[in-house]
Motif scaffolding. Structure first.
Motif, PDB file in Angstrom:
ATOM      1  N   ILE A 294       0.868  -1.191   0.000  1.00 54.85           N
ATOM      2  CA  ILE A 294       0.000   0.000   0.000  1.00 54.85           C
ATOM      3  C   ILE A 294       0.896   1.229   0.000  1.00 54.85           C
ATOM      4  CG2 ILE A 294      -1.873   1.219   1.177  1.00 54.85           C
ATOM      5  CD1 ILE A 294      -2.437  -1.416   2.698  1.00 54.85           C
ATOM      6  N   LEU A 295       0.488   2.266  -0.756  1.00 53.36           N
ATOM      7  CA  LEU A 295       1.220   3.540  -0.760  1.00 53.36           C
ATOM      8  C   LEU A 295       0.246   4.678  -1.002  1.00 53.36           C
ATOM      9  CD1 LEU A 295       4.181   4.966  -1.000  1.00 53.36           C
ATOM     10  CD2 LEU A 295       3.574   5.086  -3.412  1.00 53.36           C
ATOM     11  N   GLU A 296       0.468   5.801  -0.339  1.00 52.79           N
ATOM     12  CA  GLU A 296      -0.229   7.051  -0.656  1.00 52.79           C
ATOM     13  C   GLU A 296       0.749   7.943  -1.402  1.00 52.79           C
ATOM     14  OE1 GLU A 296      -2.966  10.304   1.688  1.00 52.79           O
ATOM     15  OE2 GLU A 296      -1.005   9.854   2.529  1.00 52.79           O
ATOM     16  N   ASP A 297       0.363   8.392  -2.604  1.00 53.34           N
ATOM     17  CA  ASP A 297       1.276   9.245  -3.360  1.00 53.34           C
ATOM     18  C   ASP A 297       1.176  10.699  -2.902  1.00 53.34           C
ATOM     19  OD1 ASP A 297      -0.935  10.400  -4.613  1.00 53.34           O
ATOM     20  OD2 ASP A 297      -0.740   9.204  -6.440  1.00 53.34           O
ATOM     21  N   LYS A 298       1.930  11.562  -3.529  1.00 55.37           N
ATOM     22  CA  LYS A 298       2.012  12.958  -3.087  1.00 55.37           C
ATOM     23  C   LYS A 298       0.676  13.689  -3.204  1.00 55.37           C
ATOM     24  CE  LYS A 298       6.905  13.338  -4.276  1.00 55.37           C
ATOM     25  NZ  LYS A 298       7.942  14.039  -5.079  1.00 55.37           N
ATOM     26  N   ARG A 299      -0.185  13.221  -4.091  1.00 52.13           N
ATOM     27  CA  ARG A 299      -1.510  13.844  -4.263  1.00 52.13           C
ATOM     28  C   ARG A 299      -2.512  13.346  -3.232  1.00 52.13           C
ATOM     29  NH1 ARG A 299      -6.397  12.960  -6.935  1.00 52.13           N
ATOM     30  NH2 ARG A 299      -7.316  14.839  -7.831  1.00 52.13           N
ATOM     31  N   GLY A 300      -2.226  12.218  -2.598  1.00 54.97           N
ATOM     32  CA  GLY A 300      -3.170  11.620  -1.664  1.00 54.97           C
ATOM     33  C   GLY A 300      -3.910  10.437  -2.238  1.00 54.97           C
ATOM     34  N   ASP A 301      -3.626  10.073  -3.494  1.00 54.09           N
ATOM     35  CA  ASP A 301      -4.220   8.869  -4.070  1.00 54.09           C
ATOM     36  C   ASP A 301      -3.556   7.641  -3.444  1.00 54.09           C
ATOM     37  OD1 ASP A 301      -5.653  10.548  -5.730  1.00 54.09           O
ATOM     38  OD2 ASP A 301      -4.236  10.374  -7.385  1.00 54.09           O
ATOM     39  N   LEU A 302      -4.366   6.615  -3.197  1.00 53.64           N
ATOM     40  CA  LEU A 302      -3.845   5.386  -2.614  1.00 53.64           C
ATOM     41  C   LEU A 302      -3.597   4.359  -3.706  1.00 53.64           C
ATOM     42  CD1 LEU A 302      -6.144   5.126   0.512  1.00 53.64           C
ATOM     43  CD2 LEU A 302      -3.676   5.441   0.554  1.00 53.64           C
ATOM     44  N   TRP A 303      -2.495   3.608  -3.567  1.00 56.49           N
ATOM     45  CA  TRP A 303      -2.133   2.571  -4.515  1.00 56.49           C
ATOM     46  C   TRP A 303      -2.054   1.244  -3.775  1.00 56.49           C
ATOM     47  CZ3 TRP A 303      -1.196   3.743  -9.738  1.00 56.49           C
ATOM     48  CH2 TRP A 303      -1.186   5.109 -10.039  1.00 56.49           C
ATOM     49  N   PHE A 304      -2.744   0.242  -4.317  1.00 61.31           N
ATOM     50  CA  PHE A 304      -2.756  -1.082  -3.712  1.00 61.31           C
ATOM     51  C   PHE A 304      -2.059  -2.063  -4.658  1.00 61.31           C
ATOM     52  CE2 PHE A 304      -7.082   0.606  -2.285  1.00 61.31           C
ATOM     53  CZ  PHE A 304      -6.551   1.171  -1.122  1.00 61.31           C
ATOM     54  N   GLY A 305      -0.997  -2.708  -4.151  1.00 65.23           N
ATOM     55  CA  GLY A 305      -0.349  -3.767  -4.909  1.00 65.23           C
ATOM     56  C   GLY A 305      -0.969  -5.101  -4.532  1.00 65.23           C
ATOM     57  N   THR A 306      -1.406  -5.873  -5.499  1.00 65.85           N
ATOM     58  CA  THR A 306      -2.140  -7.101  -5.228  1.00 65.85           C
ATOM     59  C   THR A 306      -1.368  -8.327  -5.708  1.00 65.85           C
ATOM     60  OG1 THR A 306      -3.323  -7.271  -7.334  1.00 65.85           O
ATOM     61  CG2 THR A 306      -4.241  -5.772  -5.688  1.00 65.85           C
ATOM     62  N   PHE A 307      -1.840  -9.491  -5.279  1.00 62.71           N
ATOM     63  CA  PHE A 307      -1.293 -10.750  -5.755  1.00 62.71           C
ATOM     64  C   PHE A 307      -2.088 -11.186  -6.983  1.00 62.71           C
ATOM     65  CE2 PHE A 307      -1.132 -15.423  -5.805  1.00 62.71           C
ATOM     66  CZ  PHE A 307       0.240 -15.610  -5.868  1.00 62.71           C
ATOM     67  N   ASN A 308      -1.427 -11.192  -8.123  1.00 59.88           N
ATOM     68  CA  ASN A 308      -2.013 -11.599  -9.410  1.00 59.88           C
ATOM     69  C   ASN A 308      -3.115 -10.662  -9.902  1.00 59.88           C
ATOM     70  OD1 ASN A 308      -0.357 -13.788  -9.771  1.00 59.88           O
ATOM     71  ND2 ASN A 308      -1.786 -15.283  -8.934  1.00 59.88           N
ATOM     72  N   GLY A 309      -3.263  -9.496  -9.287  1.00 55.58           N
ATOM     73  CA  GLY A 309      -4.307  -8.568  -9.721  1.00 55.58           C
ATOM     74  C   GLY A 309      -3.786  -7.221 -10.155  1.00 55.58           C
ATOM     75  N   GLY A 310      -2.453  -7.098 -10.288  1.00 54.82           N
ATOM     76  CA  GLY A 310      -1.883  -5.826 -10.728  1.00 54.82           C
ATOM     77  C   GLY A 310      -1.929  -4.762  -9.647  1.00 54.82           C
ATOM     78  N   ILE A 311      -1.980  -3.511 -10.090  1.00 62.22           N
ATOM     79  CA  ILE A 311      -2.012  -2.350  -9.194  1.00 62.22           C
ATOM     80  C   ILE A 311      -3.381  -1.699  -9.306  1.00 62.22           C
ATOM     81  CG2 ILE A 311      -0.828  -0.221  -8.535  1.00 62.22           C
ATOM     82  CD1 ILE A 311       1.246  -1.158 -10.784  1.00 62.22           C
ATOM     83  N   GLN A 312      -3.875  -1.190  -8.177  1.00 61.71           N
ATOM     84  CA  GLN A 312      -5.134  -0.440  -8.222  1.00 61.71           C
ATOM     85  C   GLN A 312      -4.948   0.895  -7.524  1.00 61.71           C
ATOM     86  OE1 GLN A 312      -8.027  -3.682  -6.881  1.00 61.71           O
ATOM     87  NE2 GLN A 312      -9.000  -2.912  -8.731  1.00 61.71           N
ATOM     88  N   LYS A 313      -5.458   1.943  -8.171  1.00 64.99           N
ATOM     89  CA  LYS A 313      -5.390   3.294  -7.611  1.00 64.99           C
ATOM     90  C   LYS A 313      -6.754   3.697  -7.090  1.00 64.99           C
ATOM     91  CE  LYS A 313      -5.679   7.123  -9.921  1.00 64.99           C
ATOM     92  NZ  LYS A 313      -5.500   8.284 -10.795  1.00 64.99           N
ATOM     93  N   PHE A 314      -6.782   4.167  -5.847  1.00 62.69           N
ATOM     94  CA  PHE A 314      -8.003   4.679  -5.224  1.00 62.69           C
ATOM     95  C   PHE A 314      -7.832   6.178  -5.058  1.00 62.69           C
ATOM     96  CE2 PHE A 314     -10.878   4.673  -1.247  1.00 62.69           C
ATOM     97  CZ  PHE A 314     -12.015   4.869  -2.023  1.00 62.69           C
ATOM     98  N   PRO A 315      -8.528   7.007  -5.853  1.00 64.79           N
ATOM     99  CA  PRO A 315      -8.286   8.455  -5.832  1.00 64.79           C
ATOM    100  C   PRO A 315      -8.525   9.069  -4.457  1.00 64.79           C
ATOM    101  CG  PRO A 315      -9.631   7.825  -7.715  1.00 64.79           C
ATOM    102  CD  PRO A 315      -9.551   6.630  -6.834  1.00 64.79           C
ATOM    103  N   ALA A 316      -7.874  10.192  -4.222  1.00 65.31           N
ATOM    104  CA  ALA A 316      -8.014  10.898  -2.952  1.00 65.31           C
ATOM    105  C   ALA A 316      -9.463  11.283  -2.686  1.00 65.31           C
ATOM    106  CB  ALA A 316      -7.123  12.142  -2.954  1.00 65.31           C
ATOM    107  N   GLU A 317     -10.247  11.460  -3.754  1.00 65.59           N
ATOM    108  CA  GLU A 317     -11.663  11.827  -3.575  1.00 65.59           C
ATOM    109  C   GLU A 317     -12.500  10.673  -3.016  1.00 65.59           C
ATOM    110  OE1 GLU A 317      -9.721  14.536  -6.357  1.00 65.59           O
ATOM    111  OE2 GLU A 317      -9.870  12.354  -6.291  1.00 65.59           O
ATOM    112  N   GLN A 318     -11.990   9.444  -3.096  1.00 66.02           N
ATOM    113  CA  GLN A 318     -12.607   8.251  -2.505  1.00 66.02           C
ATOM    114  C   GLN A 318     -14.092   8.128  -2.870  1.00 66.02           C
ATOM    115  OE1 GLN A 318     -11.648   7.598   1.613  1.00 66.02           O
ATOM    116  NE2 GLN A 318      -9.513   8.209   1.356  1.00 66.02           N
ATOM    117  N   ILE A 319     -14.333   7.952  -4.156  1.00 65.08           N
ATOM    118  CA  ILE A 319     -15.697   7.813  -4.669  1.00 65.08           C
ATOM    119  C   ILE A 319     -16.172   6.376  -4.486  1.00 65.08           C
ATOM    120  CG2 ILE A 319     -17.115   7.977  -6.749  1.00 65.08           C
ATOM    121  CD1 ILE A 319     -15.198  10.159  -7.692  1.00 65.08           C
TER     122      ILE A 319
END
Length: 979
Positions: A294-319
């Motif tokens: 898991i990582l929060e980037d400089k903008r506040g978007d969250l990034w989730f690294g998964t097993f066999n599912g690639g990367i997923q970005k959850f925007p700071a707006e959290q829709i």
């Protein structure tokens, strides 16, 4: 009102609809997008803003647009990367499984293994402490410290419980914590030279500790195979499945900028906020339930690294979205709320829903509604009523009953689109046949006969002055209690089909239409469309929060900075789901709800991005299509003058909306804007240059720096001062010798003059023949004979001919940068080929002016197939240009325009004859060329009628032209196969 709703939903045997859990607005990146492998164990954002992902197949570097991948062939010790850090010097370290640790200094990879003193080649974690020491946790070799290029071991003999080191973490007090992630390991805390160990005996939930982190309150968090432990410095508090956690190992911990704690587990993402755990899984949109990093980037978007599912970005707006599992229509067209917080949804074909504590209760026509297609919900607090508009009548919830009202009861139409209450409490109803006012006793109907601009009423709005506004299918109407006045596209409204009306806090009116968004300040309009950044021109709903206007469109929700609207509108796309007309609501917690075609979308506008200044970089310079090495001073030779600069500002929220501004000092006078990531400068003259580039993010924030490249293009030696001096000396000597030579030659020439007279007589005859040939090149042969016989050519009117104009796109720029001889050679080569095509098709070349080429067919001898001939000529010319561009360094894009009609033709001039034509046909052909597109032949409607049986054409519609108004235009696509 609350008791009324509760009674209705209990008394009418409410149905509970099965729902899909909240859907997170996640953006997934996989190997299809360029990721090197789909299991992501580590995520890092470096100083420049790039994201690095460690996977089982190597490392991916991401700039928001594309991935750059690194594997063993690039220098990694092994492709399986478990951890990544960046040290204070800017070096990036990768911990691999079986290949030791690899350091990347920006230019090259250097690997360290057991041979260099590393405890073990299996790397489980990396950490740089406050003193700059790199700590490396290994799989069986304890921890290794990297200090001044050497490794030092730290293991069981130094106080660790196990030589398997899964996690190393330094807290805010400087203490370093170790965990092994194996049975009996617990955690070890090192403070200076003191070692303290914690296990289940001290209150830890489990001795198998997998991850460690610290929140902003100083609490330490430990994850294990069966839950989570929080340590406040004196005691442990443990959380398990009893606290709403999944019964799965928790493998990663991250604390974001808002002090929300995120846990990655084999059972999904766990969010800890306000002392409550929420778990999100594949049912909420995750690509995998196994979250590795898991990582929060400089903008506040969250990034989730998964097993066999690639990367997923959850925007700071959290829709978040809600949708329904059943197959009946579930579009939400109206939203409202009860005082106790329950949310009401009116759906398209599925009746009315009440949302309370993640449970949906449903009432339909079976329980008394007049129809299941609900278009509007309006609460009348004063009279304790709930009004529901449907496609088959009006429903009134009052007391303990539902009353249905229809056309027979006084409505002008049963098909209801919208409801509104004015300041007097009167109900206004918008239908497909007009508007209705209900004052509690009587229905008063209004139609176009009474002054409405249209009878289809999509929205009714009561403004702060008490005026009633109507959004119709034919513009806007405004009612002051006595009369209507109208506003349409003639007044500046962007489109007459209006869906929604809104008045902002500054008393500006906003109108959502099918053609875009209009702002009206009472005097003037400002219109916003996809050209300004809207994701769709079909706008359905509007709502304001803070300094932002949120717009529901057919292609998602847009967020507009109201302070930017009068200059350069700053628009951010928050989602891509199609919204519904009028489906928008702000609840009592400040959350914004938008109805969509498959449910509802929810987000809190307080979840805002961190506005930071990204960094822009020039990451590549190409010289004559070869990569150039960056240096303090780049010196190029005169023929190294075809340059391309590649640049990027790593930014991950709508990277396609990042605007780049560039300028080349010495060539450009001002900044130019582009959305591309490279710019080329062909054929630069010698000189000193500075290429500069800056950027503005989709959040409207300028980059922190202006990236620049300084370079020199040296002149060729023959243009230098020393070379010119030598040339002048040589030229002076040559002149003197030439004078001596010419004196002697004059004497010989006198003898030869008598012989030359005879020769000249013969030459004059030859010149006369050349003159005749030249005249035939200037004028048609039939006119040459007339000119020679009569001394003039009689002007003539041609009733039906065809004229074609051509020119080249970007000619002015190419002419500025291309040397004169090369420009003339280019045009000469093209025009010679054009002359062959013209001669082949028996049409007449009339004139060339710069890059403009004018051709006529059907003159000076009229023919019936003049339009067909000129179109065939144009197609062959376009085909030649296309083929030539495949091999030529300079790419030409030709436009062509053709019109047919009558002209006056004649020969003008006495010394330089010119065969020319005049008439409106010529002017229209020129306008058609100007309105055309590169690579296309743009023809008029009249020409189309002449050639439609011979060519396939594409209708462009009416196109506005200078001085000619709107003209029907067609693009010629290809010649038909006529058997």
């Amino acid at each position: 009102m609350n008791r009324l709703i509760k009674f209705l939903f209990l008394f009418l045997i409410c149905l509970v609809a099965e729902i899909i859990p909240q859907q997170l607005a996640l953006k997934t990146y996989s190997v299809d997008d360029g990721l090197v492998q789909s299991s992501v164990y580590a995520i890092l954002q470096d100083r420049d803003g790039y994201l690095w992902f460690g996977t089982e197949g190597g490392v991916s570097k991401f700039d928001g647009v594309k991935f750059t991948n690194f594997t063993v062939s690039d220098g990694l010790g092994q492709p399986y990367v478990r951890c990544i850090i960046q040290d204070r010097k800017g070096n990036i370290w990768f911990g691999t499984v079986g290949g030791g640790v690899t350091k990347f200094d920006g230019q090259r990879f250097i690997s360290y293994t057991e041979k260099d003193g590393l405890g073990n080649n299996g790397i489980l974690c990396l950490m740089e402490d406050k003193d700059g020491v790199i700590w490396i946790g290994t799989d069986g070799g304890g921890a290794s410290k990297f200090i001044n290029g050497k490794f030092y071991s730290f293991g069981i003999k130094d106080g660790l419980n196990n030589n398997v080191v899964r996690t190393i973490f330094q807290d805010s007090k400087g203490r370093i914590w170790f965990s092994s992630g194996v049975a009996g390991g617990g955690v070890v805390c090192m403070e200076g030279e003191q070692i303290v160990k914690y296990s289940v005996k001290n209150g830890l939930l489990n001795d198998i500790v997998i991850a460690i982190n610290e929140d902003k309150n100083g609490n330490l968090w430990f994850s294990s195979t069966n839950g989570i432990s929080k340590f406040d410095g004196s005691k442990f508090t443990n959380f398990t499945s009893k606290n709403n956690l999944p019964d799965q190992p928790v493998v990663s911990i991250f604390v974001d900028s808002k002090n929300i704690i995120w846990f990655g587990s084999r059972g999904g993402i766990i969010k800890y906020e306000d002392e409550f755990f929420s778990t999100y899984t594949t049912e909420n949109g995750l690509s995998s339930n196994w979250i590795l990093s898991i990582l929060e980037d400089k903008r506040g978007d969250l990034w989730f690294g998964t097993f066999n599912g690639g990367i997923q970005k959850f925007p700071a707006e959290q829709i978040i979205s809600f949708t329904y599992k059943d197959k009946i229509p579930s579009a939400v067209y109206s939203i409202n709320q009860e005082d106790d917080g329950k949310i009401l949804f009116g759906t398209y074909g599925n009746g009315l829903f009440l949302f309370d504590n993640n449970t949906f209760s449903n009432i339909t026509s079976k329980q008394g509604l007049s129809d299941d297609f609900i278009s509007s919900i309006k609460r009348d607090e004063n009279r304790k009523r709930l009004w529901i508009g449907t496609q088959s009548g009006l429903n009134l919830f009052e007391g303990k009953r539902i009353k249905s009202i229809y056309k027979k009861d006084g409505l002008i139409d049963d098909f209801i689109n919208t409801l509104a209450l004015d300041k007097r409490g009167d109900l206004w109803i918008g239908t497909e046949e007009g508007a209705i006012k209900y004052n509690g006793n009587n229905f008063i109907n209004f139609t176009t006969k009474d002054g409405l601009s249209g009878n289809s009423i999509y929205n009714i709005f009561n403004d702060q002055a008490g005026l009633i506004w109507f959004a119709t299918n034919n513009g806007l109407s405004r009612y002051d209690g006595r009369k209507f006045d109208s506003i349409s596209n003639k007044d500046g409204l962007i489109d007459n089909l209006v869906f929604y009306i809104y008045q902002d806090s500054k008393n500006n009116f906003w109108f959502a239409t099918q053609g875009g968004l209009s702002r009206y300040n009472g005097k003037t309009f400002i219109n916003v469309t996809t050209q300004e950044g809207l994701s769709s021109n079909i706008c359905n709903s509007l709502i304001e929060d803070g300094n932002y206007l949120f717009v529901g469109t057919n292609n998602g929700i847009n967020k507009i900075d109201l302070n930017s609207i009068e200059k350069e509108p700053l628009i951010l796309r928050l989602s891509s789901t199609e919204t519904t007309m009028q489906g928008v609501f702000k609840d009592n917690k400040g959350n914004l709800w938008f109805g969509t075609v498959d449910g509802v979308t929810l987000f809190n506008p307080n979840n805002k991005a961190i506005l930071y200044q990204p960094k822009i970089l020039v990451n590549k310079m190409m010289v004559n299509n070869k990569i150039a090495q960056f240096s303090q001073e780049i010196n190029l030779s005169y023929d190294q003058n075809y340059l391309r600069f590649d640049f990027i500002m790593p930014f991950f929220a709508s990277p396609d909306k990042v605007n780049y501004y560039y300028m080349l000092d010495g060539i450009d006078n001002d900044w130019k804007m582009t959305n591309e990531h490279s710019i080329s400068y062909p054929y630069l003259p010698p000189g000193n240059y500075i290429f500069k580039v800056k950027a503005k993010s989709s959040d409207g924030i300028w980059c922190e720096n202006v990236a620049q490249i300084v370079f020199i293009i040296n002149p060729p030696f023959w243009t230098t001062f020393w070379f010119r001096g030598i040339i002048i000396l040589i030229a002076g000597a040559s002149v003197y010798l030439f004078y001596i030579y010419k004196t002697k030659q004059v004497k010989r020439r006198n003898i030869e003059l008598s012989m030359m007279v005879k020769d000249r007589t013969k030459e004059l005859e030859q010149e006369k023949n050349k003159s005749d040939e030249l005249l035939l090149n200037i004028l048609p042969d039939i006119l040459v004979n007339e000119l020679k016989q009569n001394g003039f050519v009689q002007p003539r009117e041609y009733k039906n001919i065809s004229i074609m104009f051509t020119d080249f796109k970007g000619f002015t720029y190419i002419a500025d940068v291309l040397p004169a001889d090369k420009l003339v050679n280019e045009l000469n080569e093209i025009y010679k080929e054009f002359d062959k095509i013209i001669e082949k098709n028996k049409v007449e070349k009339l004139k060339t002016i710069g890059d403009s080429y004018m051709i006529g067919a059907g003159l000076p001898v009229e023919t019936e197939d003049h339009a067909i001939k000129i179109i065939k000529t144009g197609l062959e010319m376009q085909e030649y240009i296309c083929e030539r561009n495949k091999t030529s360094a300079i790419k030409w894009d030709m436009r062509a325009g053709v019109h047919s009609g009558n002209v006056i033709a004649g020969v003008v001039g006495t010394k330089k004859f010119t065969y020319d034509i005049w008439g409106d046909t010529v002017n229209i052909a020129s306008r058609l060329e100007s309105a055309g597109s590169p690579g296309q032949i743009n023809i008029s409607a009249y020409t189309y009628m002449l050639v439609r049986d011979h060519f396939i054409c594409e209708y462009r519609g009416k196109v506005s032209t200078k001085g000619k108004g709107e003209l029907d235009m067609y693009f010629v696509k290809e010649q038909k196969n006529i058997n």
